[in-house]
Design an enzyme around this catalytic site. Structure first.
Site, PDB file in Angstrom:
ATOM      1  N   HIS A  77     100.538  76.797  25.943  1.00 48.63           N
ATOM      2  CA  HIS A  77     100.378  77.890  26.901  1.00 48.63           C
ATOM      3  C   HIS A  77      99.236  78.831  26.542  1.00 48.63           C
ATOM      4  CE1 HIS A  77     103.067  80.235  24.109  1.00 48.63           C
ATOM      5  NE2 HIS A  77     102.367  81.256  24.561  1.00 48.63           N
ATOM      6  N   ASP A 122     105.207  72.495  24.194  1.00 47.18           N
ATOM      7  CA  ASP A 122     104.294  73.630  24.045  1.00 47.18           C
ATOM      8  C   ASP A 122     103.471  73.501  22.763  1.00 47.18           C
ATOM      9  OD1 ASP A 122     103.022  75.975  24.626  1.00 47.18           O
ATOM     10  OD2 ASP A 122     104.724  77.283  24.189  1.00 47.18           O
ATOM     11  N   GLN A 211     104.309  89.371  21.270  1.00 50.69           N
ATOM     12  CA  GLN A 211     103.126  89.059  22.047  1.00 50.69           C
ATOM     13  C   GLN A 211     101.885  89.086  21.152  1.00 50.69           C
ATOM     14  OE1 GLN A 211     105.790  90.541  23.829  1.00 50.69           O
ATOM     15  NE2 GLN A 211     105.816  88.480  24.667  1.00 50.69           N
ATOM     16  N   GLY A 212     101.079  88.026  21.254  1.00 51.93           N
ATOM     17  CA  GLY A 212      99.910  87.870  20.401  1.00 51.93           C
ATOM     18  C   GLY A 212     100.135  86.934  19.234  1.00 51.93           C
ATOM     19  N   ASP A 213     101.399  86.567  18.992  1.00 53.23           N
ATOM     20  CA  ASP A 213     101.712  85.612  17.918  1.00 53.23           C
ATOM     21  C   ASP A 213     101.810  84.178  18.433  1.00 53.23           C
ATOM     22  OD1 ASP A 213     101.870  87.455  15.784  1.00 53.23           O
ATOM     23  OD2 ASP A 213     103.879  88.060  16.424  1.00 53.23           O
ATOM     24  N   SER A 214     101.769  83.993  19.756  1.00 50.92           N
ATOM     25  CA  SER A 214     101.866  82.658  20.347  1.00 50.92           C
ATOM     26  C   SER A 214     100.948  81.668  19.660  1.00 50.92           C
ATOM     27  CB  SER A 214     101.489  82.707  21.828  1.00 50.92           C
ATOM     28  OG  SER A 214     102.561  83.066  22.638  1.00 50.92           O
TER      29      SER A 214
END
Length: 267
Positions: A77, A122, A211-214
């Protein structure tokens, strides 16, 4: 329930966070040791230089792990479709993204998991334009042997839900949560894909990726006390909420596909 919960920095925020110019978002000082509230990447602590040499920051606002000298393993993603892509910048070799000793590489190709539609599968590989030979890579788990116990998470993502991205790499530890528990009505009510996703976190919340660690790795020690990757940061409801552990792509399930794709990319 809509899966807005992917742990990528979205929209204009992502555009603002580039490795070439970190900007005000990343200029904050590292969190004080006496941070109030529970430990969180939401919390955790600042990693030391060289502690996790395989960690990668990607310019679209995601994390990754150095799979081989010229490949970064991240989340599907976080990237577009499979094909030539020269728009991504990877930053490696530093805890402080503003460090003058950081290593940067441009991408030249992206491979996104075939059949990815936003639920499961993913994972993706980003090929770098030139190899990074001075840093340790992170091997992936090829069996489910290590898909339990206590895991380490790390990233430059938000330290609080809805918060700013971090200039300094942060780390924390989280325990395995069984598929049955994670899919219970008290947690995700059957939304977790048990065959290829793995949950980790505390019932009480307080420690999590955000958020931002994906795309960043979840990892642990193997039988030889070496780091091995067992998960890829994928999604979750908010960050560090009670009864909402992080959900990660289960690397062992996809290991044959990842290795085959890496071989085809010259990695």
């Amino acid at each position: 329930m809509v899966r807005f919960r992917f742990r990528r920095v979205l929209g204009t925020v992502a555009a603002a966070i580039t490795v070439a110019s970190m900007g005000a978002v990343l200029n904050a000082q590292p969190a004080a040791a006496a941070d109030p509230g529970p430990q969180r990447v939401v919390g955790g602590s600042t990693a030391t230089q060289g502690e996790f040499p395989f960690m990668v920051r990607l310019s679209m606002g995601c994390g990754g792990a150095l799979y081989s000298p010229n490949l970064v393993l991240t989340a599907a993603h976080c990237v577009g479709s499979t094909g030539t892509n020269t728009s991504i910048t990877a930053t490696l070799g530093v805890v402080d993204l503003n460090s003058t000793s950081k290593i940067t590489r441009k991408s030249n190709y992206v491979y996104r998991a075939p059949g990815y539609t936003g639920a499961g599968k993913d994972w993706a590989l980003i090929r770098l334009a030139s190899p990074v030979t001075t840093l340790a890579t992170l091997p992936i788990a090829t069996t489910s042997t290590y898909d339990t116990g206590t895991f380490t998470i790390a990233g430059w993502g938000a330290a609080t839900e809805g918060g700013a991205q971090q200039r300094y790499l942060r780390k924390a530890t989280v325990p395995f949560v069984s598929d049955t528990t994670c899919n219970s009505s008290a947690m995700y009510g059957g939304e977790v894909i048990a065959t290829d996703e793995i949950c980790a976190g505390y019932t009480a919340g307080g420690v999590d990726t955000c958020q931002g660690d994906s795309g960043g790795p979840m990892f642990r020690r193997d039988s030889a006390n070496a780091w091995i990757q067992v998960g890829i940061v994928s999604w979750g409801d908010g960050c560090a909420r009670p009864n909402k552990p992080g959900v990660y792509s289960q690397v062992s399930y996809f290991s044959a596909n990842i290795r085959s794709a890496a071989t085809s990319l010259g990695g």
